[in-house]
Scaffold this motif. Structure first.
Motif, PDB file in Angstrom:
ATOM      1  N   MET A 197      32.563  49.559  32.354  1.00 53.95           N
ATOM      2  CA  MET A 197      31.433  50.321  31.872  1.00 53.95           C
ATOM      3  C   MET A 197      30.596  48.957  31.460  1.00 53.95           C
ATOM      4  N   ARG A 200      28.370  48.409  34.481  1.00 56.53           N
ATOM      5  CA  ARG A 200      27.551  49.688  34.725  1.00 56.53           C
ATOM      6  C   ARG A 200      26.428  49.717  33.876  1.00 56.53           C
ATOM      7  N   TYR A 202      26.536  49.633  30.322  1.00 53.44           N
ATOM      8  CA  TYR A 202      26.876  50.313  29.068  1.00 53.44           C
ATOM      9  C   TYR A 202      27.603  49.547  27.980  1.00 53.44           C
ATOM     10  N   THR A 379      37.405  56.321  35.362  1.00 57.00           N
ATOM     11  CA  THR A 379      36.089  55.748  34.391  1.00 57.00           C
ATOM     12  C   THR A 379      34.981  55.606  35.056  1.00 57.00           C
ATOM     13  N   GLU A 380      34.888  55.280  36.427  1.00 55.80           N
ATOM     14  CA  GLU A 380      33.634  55.447  36.958  1.00 55.80           C
ATOM     15  C   GLU A 380      33.143  56.665  37.030  1.00 55.80           C
ATOM     16  N   ALA A 383      31.075  57.001  34.070  1.00 59.08           N
ATOM     17  CA  ALA A 383      29.987  56.299  34.281  1.00 59.08           C
ATOM     18  C   ALA A 383      28.883  56.945  34.764  1.00 59.08           C
ATOM     19  N   ASP A 384      29.596  57.538  36.056  1.00 60.01           N
ATOM     20  CA  ASP A 384      28.355  58.675  36.961  1.00 60.01           C
ATOM     21  C   ASP A 384      27.705  59.622  36.214  1.00 60.01           C
ATOM     22  N   ASP A 387      25.271  58.334  33.498  1.00 57.15           N
ATOM     23  CA  ASP A 387      23.922  57.931  34.348  1.00 57.15           C
ATOM     24  C   ASP A 387      23.223  59.207  34.531  1.00 57.15           C
TER      25      ASP A 387
END
Length: 402
Positions: A197, A200, A202, A379-380, A383-384, A387
């Protein structure tokens, strides 16, 4: 083995008593004994160490008959014994902690009857399971931040991980699970959660809240709101954006994240919510009459007696058109919180015009056990989602909450 011994007052009569916790081969049982003339704890009784950890296998009537222990309510519901001189209770909340999915995986030692009592010089094997030494948290920038000091309770903390740079960065509040009766803000499902995170862009805040054995609902929601307030108040100094706040809760923490996201207004509002296999309807769970379940511990008693209260604590029954966007990440084979519950919640949100994305995790049970994908990809995916949500905010949206 006496672990805790503290002076308390009976709410009903004002009489002093001592609250003691005994541990017997992995089974923790609180008992209450009235003070004797010398301030000593009264006669204490223990459940046998071979009682099963699965609540379905506990014969409550047999326990009362064989061991003279009254199983009734919570620690404040102390039952007077027939002779009028002793007070004894098994705390239903404590028993519910023994049947949490996490604790069921830890087998009890059941061979106590065949072993003689240890002599004074004999080494006694410890019964505590030690947690491993934690790995260094390389992303941690602000540790043990006190965000709330509720009167009569421990201070509540959060740990903050902020990316390098000027910011301001969006912030994601991590709310741990554990059936409301166990868990810690430092527990994560993805061992590289913070690294992913922060990479990315965050900031991540690991949030404390009082467990159900410390305080019943809505204390937990108040604790999460306190963390949100604290972060917003110090947003400039912490290099975080007060208009881009999100919550991610797993399991029981998902219920708390959902209700906080749906009911938060003003400085407690958030702009997005992610639920990992979180229960969303506490009023429709199994074992409604059972005072020993974890939801009963959270709400202070059997769900059948607290239907309206359970609805107030349920994200499903607090949906409104102005709710923030949701992402539901849920295992298709989850038997603890069925996947169908996430589908129904998504449909209810969409019916109110609220965005709700659903990410099924094929073959996964609770806590993503048996998942066909690596948990880091989930997790990714979160984040997407964030975003996309934050990029859709109007240019002045993030300043509105300042």
């Amino acid at each position: 083995m006496l672990l805790v011994d503290r002076q308390c007052i009976l709410p009903s009569s004002g009489q002093p008593y001592r609250h003691a916790v005994t541990e017997m081969k992995g089974l923790v049982v609180p008992t209450v004994g009235r003070d004797g003339p010398d301030g000593e704890v009264g006669p204490l009784r223990e459940l046998p160490g071979d009682q099963p950890s699965n609540h379905a296998g506990i014969d409550q009537a047999a326990i009362r008959q064989r061991h003279g222990v009254w199983i009734r309510g919570h620690a404040h519901n102390v039952t007077r014994k027939p002779d009028g001189n002793r007070f004894e209770v098994v705390d239903s909340c404590c028993l519910s902690s023994l049947i949490s999915p996490r604790l069921q995986q830890r087998p009890l030692k059941t061979d106590t009857r065949s072993k003689p009592r240890p002599t004074p010089n004999e080494k006694v094997e410890p019964v505590t399971d030690f947690h491993p030494i934690p790995e260094p948290r390389t992303t941690l920038t602000h540790a043990n931040c006190v965000v709330s000091t509720p009167l009569g309770y421990r201070p509540l903390h959060l740990d903050l991980h902020v990316p390098p740079g000027d910011g301001p960065f969006p912030v994601l509040l991590w709310i741990h699970g554990g059936g409301w009766v166990t868990g810690s803000r430092v527990w994560t499902v993805d061992q590289r959660f913070h690294e992913r995170m922060v990479a990315r862009g965050y900031a991540v805040a690991d949030v404390d809240y009082r467990l159900a054995l410390e305080a019943t609902y809505p204390a937990q929601q108040a604790d999460i709101n306190a963390a949100i307030h604290w972060l917003r108040h110090h947003a400039s100094a912490l290099r975080i954006d007060p208009g881009r706040f999100a919550l991610l809760g797993e399991s029981a923490g998902g219920q708390l994240a959902g209700i906080a996201g749906l009911t938060g207004t003003g400085d407690a509002a958030v702009q997005a919510v992610i639920l990992w296999y979180g229960p969303v309807d506490l009023s429709n769970l199994r074992d409604q009459d059972d005072p020993f379940t974890e939801p009963a511990a959270l709400l202070g008693g059997p769900l059948a007696e607290r239907t309206a209260f359970a609805r107030l604590a349920s994200p499903l029954h607090n949906i409104h058109p102005d709710a923030p966007p949701f992402l539901l990440v849920h295992g298709t084979e989850d038997e603890t919180v069925p996947f169908a519950e996430a589908v129904g919640f998504a449909e209810a949100l969409r019916a109110q015009g609220v965005r709700c994305d659903v990410l099924p995790v094929e073959g996964a049970g609770h806590v993503f056990t048996g998942a066909s994908v690596e948990v880091g990809t989930l997790t990714e995916a979160g984040a997407d989602f964030l975003d996309d949500v934050f990029n859709r905010l109007r240019p002045d949206a993030s300043r509105a909450a300042m």
